[in-house]
Design an enzyme around this catalytic site. Structure first.
Site, PDB file in Angstrom:
ATOM      1  CE  LYS A 226      44.365  10.476  19.556  1.00 59.30           C
ATOM      2  NZ  LYS A 226      45.209  11.685  20.165  1.00 59.30           N
ATOM      3  N   GLY A 279      35.648  16.264  21.715  1.00 61.35           N
ATOM      4  CA  GLY A 279      36.518  17.485  21.079  1.00 61.35           C
ATOM      5  C   GLY A 279      35.849  18.120  20.222  1.00 61.35           C
ATOM      6  CB  SER A 280      36.859  20.235  17.317  1.00 64.72           C
ATOM      7  OG  SER A 280      37.383  19.246  16.627  1.00 64.72           O
ATOM      8  CB  THR A 281      31.483  20.411  16.138  1.00 66.36           C
ATOM      9  OG1 THR A 281      31.107  20.813  17.237  1.00 66.36           O
ATOM     10  CG2 THR A 281      30.414  19.942  14.943  1.00 66.36           C
ATOM     11  CD  GLU A 282      37.800  21.248  11.381  1.00 67.71           C
ATOM     12  OE1 GLU A 282      38.248  21.946  12.558  1.00 67.71           O
ATOM     13  OE2 GLU A 282      38.711  21.157  10.601  1.00 67.71           O
ATOM     14  N   GLY A 284      34.667  15.674  15.101  1.00 70.88           N
ATOM     15  CA  GLY A 284      33.430  14.867  15.518  1.00 70.88           C
ATOM     16  C   GLY A 284      32.657  14.221  14.339  1.00 70.88           C
ATOM     17  CD  GLU A 301      31.561  17.203  25.893  1.00 69.64           C
ATOM     18  OE1 GLU A 301      31.669  18.131  25.355  1.00 69.64           O
ATOM     19  OE2 GLU A 301      32.378  16.966  26.840  1.00 69.64           O
ATOM     20  CB  CYS A 336      32.866  21.838  25.055  1.00 73.11           C
ATOM     21  SG  CYS A 336      32.820  20.786  26.393  1.00 73.11           S
ATOM     22  CD  GLU A 433      34.000  24.884  20.960  1.00 72.13           C
ATOM     23  OE1 GLU A 433      34.104  24.287  20.143  1.00 72.13           O
ATOM     24  OE2 GLU A 433      33.452  24.752  22.139  1.00 72.13           O
TER      25      GLU A 433
HETATM   26  P1  ADP Z   1      41.400  20.613  19.300  1.00 70.23           P
HETATM   27  O1  ADP Z   1      40.819  21.035  17.770  1.00 70.23           O
HETATM   28  O2  ADP Z   1      40.763  21.319  20.150  1.00 70.23           O
HETATM   29  O3  ADP Z   1      42.552  20.071  19.322  1.00 70.23           O
HETATM   30  P2  ADP Z   1      40.136  17.992  18.338  1.00 70.23           P
HETATM   31  O4  ADP Z   1      38.903  17.902  18.092  1.00 70.23           O
HETATM   32  O5  ADP Z   1      41.307  18.344  17.316  1.00 70.23           O
HETATM   33  O6  ADP Z   1      40.338  19.135  19.264  1.00 70.23           O
HETATM   34  O7  ADP Z   1      40.886  17.029  19.249  1.00 70.23           O
HETATM   35  C1  ADP Z   1      40.340  15.991  20.106  1.00 70.23           C
HETATM   36  C2  ADP Z   1      40.752  14.544  20.058  1.00 70.23           C
HETATM   37  O8  ADP Z   1      40.692  14.085  18.693  1.00 70.23           O
HETATM   38  C3  ADP Z   1      42.255  14.551  20.060  1.00 70.23           C
HETATM   39  O9  ADP Z   1      42.722  13.449  21.127  1.00 70.23           O
HETATM   40  C4  ADP Z   1      42.697  14.292  18.752  1.00 70.23           C
HETATM   41  O10 ADP Z   1      44.150  13.827  18.750  1.00 70.23           O
HETATM   42  C5  ADP Z   1      41.714  13.750  18.335  1.00 70.23           C
HETATM   43  N1  ADP Z   1      41.694  13.701  16.735  1.00 70.23           N
HETATM   44  C6  ADP Z   1      42.245  14.706  15.807  1.00 70.23           C
HETATM   45  N2  ADP Z   1      41.719  14.516  14.594  1.00 70.23           N
HETATM   46  C7  ADP Z   1      41.306  13.219  14.522  1.00 70.23           C
HETATM   47  C8  ADP Z   1      41.004  12.493  13.510  1.00 70.23           C
HETATM   48  N3  ADP Z   1      40.987  12.788  12.273  1.00 70.23           N
HETATM   49  N4  ADP Z   1      40.380  11.173  13.834  1.00 70.23           N
HETATM   50  C9  ADP Z   1      40.320  10.852  15.174  1.00 70.23           C
HETATM   51  N5  ADP Z   1      40.799  11.523  16.202  1.00 70.23           N
HETATM   52  C10 ADP Z   1      41.271  12.809  15.973  1.00 70.23           C
END
Ligand code: ADP
Length: 529
Positions: A226, A279-282, A284, A301, A336, A433
């Site tokens: 995805k 992606g973001s730690t949140e 993650g 990561e 990152c 960050e």
């Molecule tokens: P940013 O905040 O920098 O956009 P994210 O961590 O939100 O980074 O996004 C990284 C990836 O995680 C993207 O592909 C996004 O669609 C996906 N993503 C965002 N929220 C969720 C979630 N709740 N569950 C699974 N994947 C998610």
């Protein structure tokens, strides 16, 4: 605001929101540049999902818009996959994985290696097109995509191709104390984990797809990928390249869509054996929770707030300053591992701040497609608000903005490269960050104390050290709690070099042979003789 990408936090992603940027806006002339006919043709049709080798619309029939961050204008419509499409894609991947007579499972390791190598070759063959598409979608300069993102993606596949034939187990001499005199032949084999869900971000869209898909293919897994909703285009083009290379139907499925729907469904899916997320730690942490249902394997990561430490005995001050500037400003700070906390030994602090600020001022901002652009826009309106929000917060908290600190132009998502001093360690600009071209610089006296300050972060992704004292470099590198430590260089990546984080920067590693352990199960086989 018309034309700007709507925010998605907390509301449906496509609901327009007022733009809340509060920092000053400095003027910026942004030339309009049309993409090449080849890229225009790719963008002219709604881009579908890849499920079981077929390109198809989302089950809901929904699509979403993709925007050019240099102008805020819509450039494409992409299928908006949801839970039903994820179900279909996982079922397709499972069907291939579970069928021992399927071409994917009967392929020899050598054949699989050649197939993966071919993907690398095809990426290079289509380098110009991929670089242009990446630049248009993400905003990064096309020249950078051409020398970094695209060749690194190809190299990742070429590197992984070689591993397909080298996934070996061990023979293990065992003693079994409770079976005196008995003889055994024991060995281990490395087997693919199964169906993998991969969720990737928008900062290096093609490269992150390569980092993820390379090891999946080398180890013989099946996958549902995805891409990030902000930047789905090069992953979809890569899907076509995988087909051209001969990856069998159903092995790689690509479902574009929102994180909160498609991403969440993939992370929670009971028939997925492993989820790999960047992606973001949140988010993650959400992935970890979602994965708990069937205890799927998880690799992450995540974010960083990396210390970049310059000692006064650095070898070449000019090169060090250029390195410190590039550590934070490369990819507009949307890395990152960006060197966002710059610590400089007191004697040379003023020179370094002046030098990095001059480098920031000299950076040519513009649309990614313009040949002379050195820094493009941030990826989205949401990101613009985030970065300018930190610029505001820093200034309101009393930090000193040496240069930058402004939005640039009033269309597109441009900001000035920014250097901040006089921040306290408890300020959000030091702790969190920012994911933008904003560096906080601070002087230090004591080479010992700076290690503790460098480590004073919930993150542990990367760190930089600049010194000509080799013993000091080793001592400092050994004590920094980070997955990568660069000495007298920064942002050096290679397919052979593992990358990942300590602490809340993640679980596991990308690249190198280390990543292969995370895509294989070890089976111990014990024969009584
Ligand atoms: P940013 O905040 O920098 O956009 P994210 O961590 O939100 O980074 O996004 C990284 C990836 O995680 C993207 O592909 C996004 O669609 C996906 N993503 C965002 N929220 C969720 C979630 N709740 N569950 C699974 N994947 C998610």
């Amino acid at each position: 605001m018309k034309g700007l990408r709507p925010r998605r936090a907390g509301v449906h992603w496509r609901q327009p929101q007022p733009h809340k940027t509060m920092v000053a806006t400095a003027p910026l002339e942004i030339p309009e540049i049309n993409p090449s006919p080849r890229v225009q043709e790719f963008l002219s049709a709604t881009r579908p999902l890849l499920i079981n080798g077929e390109w198809k619309a989302a089950a809901s029939g929904e699509t979403f818009a993709v925007y050019n961050p240099a102008s805020g204008a819509e450039i494409a419509q992409v299928a908006e996959g949801g839970a039903e499409d994820i179900n279909q894609a996982v079922a397709a991947a499972r069907k291939v994985f579970d069928d021992p007579s399927h071409a994917w499972n009967t392929m020899t390791p050598s054949e699989r290696g050649k197939l993966i190598w071919k993907i690398g070759d095809l990426i290079l063959e289509h380098a110009d097109e991929l670089a242009e598409l990446e630049s248009l979608d993400n905003g990064k300069p096309m020249g950078v995509a051409k020398v970094a993102d695209v060749p690194l993606s190809a190299d990742l596949f070429h590197y992984m191709a070689g591993w397909a034939t080298k996934l070996e187990g061990n023979t293990i001499p065992i003693s079994v104390p409770y079976a005196p005199g008995a003889k055994f032949h024991a060995f281990t084999v490395r087997e693919p984990v199964g169906v993998v869900g991969q969720i990737i971000p928008w900062n290096f869209p093609l490269l992150m797809a390569a980092w993820k898909l390379g090891p999946v293919l080398a180890t013989g897994n099946c996958v549902v990928l995805k891409p990030a909703e902000q930047t789905p285009l090069t992953a979809l083009r890569l899907g076509e390249i995988l087909q051209e290379a001969g990856v069998p139907d159903g092995v790689v499925n690509i479902v574009t869509g929102m994180g909160e729907t498609a991403g969440a469904a993939l992370a929670a899916h009971d028939d997925v054996d492993k989820v790999a997320f960047t992606g973001s730690t949140e988010v993650g942490k959400m992935i970890v929770n979602a994965a708990a249902g069937n205890l799927k394997k998880v690799t992450l990561e995540l974010g960083g707030k990396s210390p970049n430490i310059i000692f006064k005995d650095t070898d070449d001050l000019e090169a060090t300053i250029a390195g410190a500037a590039s550590a934070i400003f490369f990819n507009h700070g949307q890395c990152c591992c960006a060197g966002s906390r710059l610590y400089v030994e007191k004697d040379i602090f003023d020179d370094v701040v002046q030098g990095v600020s001059a480098a920031a001022d000299a950076i040519k901002l513009g649309p990614g497609l313009a040949a002379d652009t050195e820094m493009g826009p941030l990826v989205s309106d949401e990101q613009l608000e985030r970065v300018t929000g930190y610029m505001n917060a820093g200034q309101e908290a009393g930090a000193n903005c040496v240069t930058g600190g402004t939005r640039r132009g009033d269309s597109g998502y441009f900001v000035s490269p920014t250097v901040i001093t006089d921040a306290r360690d408890d300020m959000s600009i030091v702790r969190e960050e920012i994911f933008g071209p904003v560096v906080v610089a601070d002087p230090f006296d004591d080479p010992e104390e700076i290690i503790a300050r460098g480590n004073d972060s919930t993150y542990g992704l990367a760190a930089g050290i600049w010194t000509r004292d080799i013993a000091k470099a080793h001592r400092t590198a050994a004590r920094l709690r980070a997955g990568t430590v660069w000495v007298n260089c920064y942002n050096i990546f290679d397919a052979a070099l593992p990358f990942g984080g300590y602490k809340q920067s993640g679980w596991g590693r990308e690249m190198g042979h280390e990543v292969l352990d995370l895509y294989t199960e070890t089976k111990a086989v014990c024969l009584g003789l």
